[in-house]
Design an enzyme around this catalytic site. Structure first.
Site, PDB file in Angstrom:
ATOM      1  N   ASP A 113      29.977  21.061  24.148  1.00  0.00           N
ATOM      2  CA  ASP A 113      28.772  21.539  23.477  1.00  0.00           C
ATOM      3  C   ASP A 113      27.915  22.213  24.539  1.00  0.00           C
ATOM      4  O   ASP A 113      27.601  21.582  25.555  1.00  0.00           O
ATOM      5  CB  ASP A 113      27.984  20.375  22.862  1.00  0.00           C
ATOM      6  CG  ASP A 113      28.679  19.804  21.635  1.00  0.00           C
ATOM      7  OD1 ASP A 113      29.575  20.482  21.089  1.00  0.00           O
ATOM      8  OD2 ASP A 113      28.332  18.687  21.221  1.00  0.00           O
ATOM      9  N   ASP A 166      31.608  19.319   8.675  1.00  0.00           N
ATOM     10  CA  ASP A 166      31.008  18.053   9.098  1.00  0.00           C
ATOM     11  C   ASP A 166      30.881  17.174   7.865  1.00  0.00           C
ATOM     12  O   ASP A 166      30.253  17.562   6.881  1.00  0.00           O
ATOM     13  CB  ASP A 166      29.623  18.292   9.712  1.00  0.00           C
ATOM     14  CG  ASP A 166      29.704  19.103  11.005  1.00  0.00           C
ATOM     15  OD1 ASP A 166      30.785  19.116  11.630  1.00  0.00           O
ATOM     16  OD2 ASP A 166      28.705  19.738  11.378  1.00  0.00           O
TER      17      ASP A 166
END
Lengths: 195, 250
Positions: B11, B130
């Site tokens: 990330d 997600d």
């Protein structure tokens, strides 16, 4: 004099990755967007990602398909590049360059498509695979494939045995991505330099 | 034989790798190019880079990271975070990325998946989903987990495949950062019902979790971040564990 390897630049290739890979081998590869760019090249890399017919149309606009066919030095087609060098493809009913007399088919069966990830090679033949051990893992990402052919210099198994690499005269094709295949991939590119 | 893939995920925020729990509480986890090179050396099969700022002004920083990673590693990598159109994809691919992943924008504009797949090929288009377990149902969440949609995860997974996705990155928001293992039930449900490869993400803490997600979860690949960044487990440790249990790995 150092040899000049050029990458066919037709906005449908993973050019950056191929250039980076050659840089790691100490060679600065040039780009070829027009037929005249091929004049001072010793070898060509013909990359490709995306859709077969769309890519073929871009090549034809600039007569690059004819220029590649007429090229006298070694040519390495990668992934879609290899498929465009074949006779035809089921993808968009594409008419290819006919450098390999094969028909590209779509994978179908009780398995995932695209064939994506690291798979092992076998039946390795010829100078492109010098010092590449049998069962080496290389990286594939494709939904279409060349069935097992007499011109295969490497095979792979996915649903059935298919052509992972082929050659005819000065033309070579690899279905996998040597520029993304770690150590064996770098060896294959080095072998292409050494041809 | 096609091997199962282990994919470290980076990330990236303002040029640095960060890691949080349940998508929040960010900690610095190092230089992304150094991490990418280390993982490539250690046997990672692929990498994923997510731009978690993804604001317009920070985009150039991320593009530079993509280019530097492409120069440093000889394994494939996927980039994602805030991708909303073909133009951005073209730029990322031209820097050396192999695949792109789309998430929130695809929920807002599902046609985007088809446009990207037509322009760049389905093999290039990863749809990130997600999923969060809410009252016994796996629902799709968006905007880094902050918004709950009405879509059922399995329905959305099937739809994105029909629209041209080449791969699904399924993250369990519920398990993410817990290190208690992947969410096996939803992973298996998706993997069994879509024609494309599925990458499981969220919850990895032990080598056994990877075995579970490949065997019980039927995932094609497994993604993790924190355990690699903080060297909780090594990639080779996971792979030798998997080999011992007859899972094909590179």
């Amino acid at each position: 004099m150092k040899q000049q390897i050029k990458i066919i630049d037709y906005k449908a290739g993973n050019i950056a990755s191929v250039r980076h890979a050659f840089r790691r081998l100490g060679l600065e590869a040039g780009l070829a967007a027009f037929p005249e760019d091929l004049e001072d090249a010793d070898k060509l890399i013909f990359p490709g990602v995306g859709h077969a017919r769309a890519a073929m149309n871009i090549l034809k606009e600039k007569d690059m398909d004819q220029a590649i066919k007429a090229f006298k030095g070694p040519v390495l087609g990668i992934c879609l590049g290899m498929q465009l060098m074949a006779d035809s493809s089921e993808e968009g009913d594409m008419q290819g360059m006919g450098l390999f007399p094969d028909k590209i088919k779509r994978f179908s069966g009780d398995f995932k498509v695209p064939h994506m990830g690291w798979n092992s090679l076998y039946g390795l033949e010829g100078p492109l695979f010098a010092n590449v051990p049998e069962a080496s893992h290389v990286y594939f990402v494709h939904s279409y494939y060349m069935p097992k052919s007499s011109r295969a210099i490497a095979l792979c198994q996915y649903g059935e045995a298919f052509t992972a690499a082929c050659s005819k005269d000065q033309f070579f094709g690899v279905q996998f991505h040597p520029e993304k295949s770690g150590k064996p991939g770098m060896q294959i590119l080095q072998n292409f330099i050494d041809l | 034989m096609l091997t199962k893939r282990i994919i470290p995920c980076l990330d990236i925020k303002e040029g640095r790798t960060v890691k949080g729990v349940n998508f929040g509480n960010l900690r610095d986890a190092g230089d992304p190019v150094e991490l990418a090179a280390r993982y490539s050396e250690e046997g990672a099969d692929e990498l994923t880079l997510l731009d978690i700022t993804a604001t317009l002004e920070k985009r150039s920083t991320f593009l530079q990271v993509v280019e530097d990673v492409a120069a440093a590693v000889s394994i494939p990598f996927t980039v994602g975070g805030g991708i909303a159109n073909e133009h951005e994809v073209e730029k990322l691919l031209s820097k050396g990325a192999d695949k792109v992943s789309v998430n929130t924008a695809s929920l807002r504009d599902p046609e985007l998946i088809t446009r990207l797949s037509d322009a760049f090929g389905d093999q290039c288009v990863v749809v990130a989903i997600d999923a969060r377990l809410i009252d016994g149902e796996w629902l799709v969440v968006s905007h880094a987990g902050t918004r709950i949609t009405e879509r059922k995860t399995i329905d959305w997974a099937k739809e994105v495949c029909d629209r041209g996705a080449g791969e699904i990155l399924l993250t369990s928001f519920t398990a993410d950062g817990s290190r208690n293992g992947f969410s096996l039930d939803i992973t298996r449900e998706v993997a069994e019902n879509v024609p494309v490869p599925v990458i499981a993400s969220g919850g990895a803490g032990l080598p056994a979790h990877f075995l579970d997600v490949f065997v019980e979860g039927m995932a094609d690949a497994a993604l993790a971040a924190g355990i690699f960044h903080y060297q909780v487990i090594g990639i080779e440790e996971i792979k030798s564990f998997l080999r011992k249990h007859k899972i094909a790995v590179r």
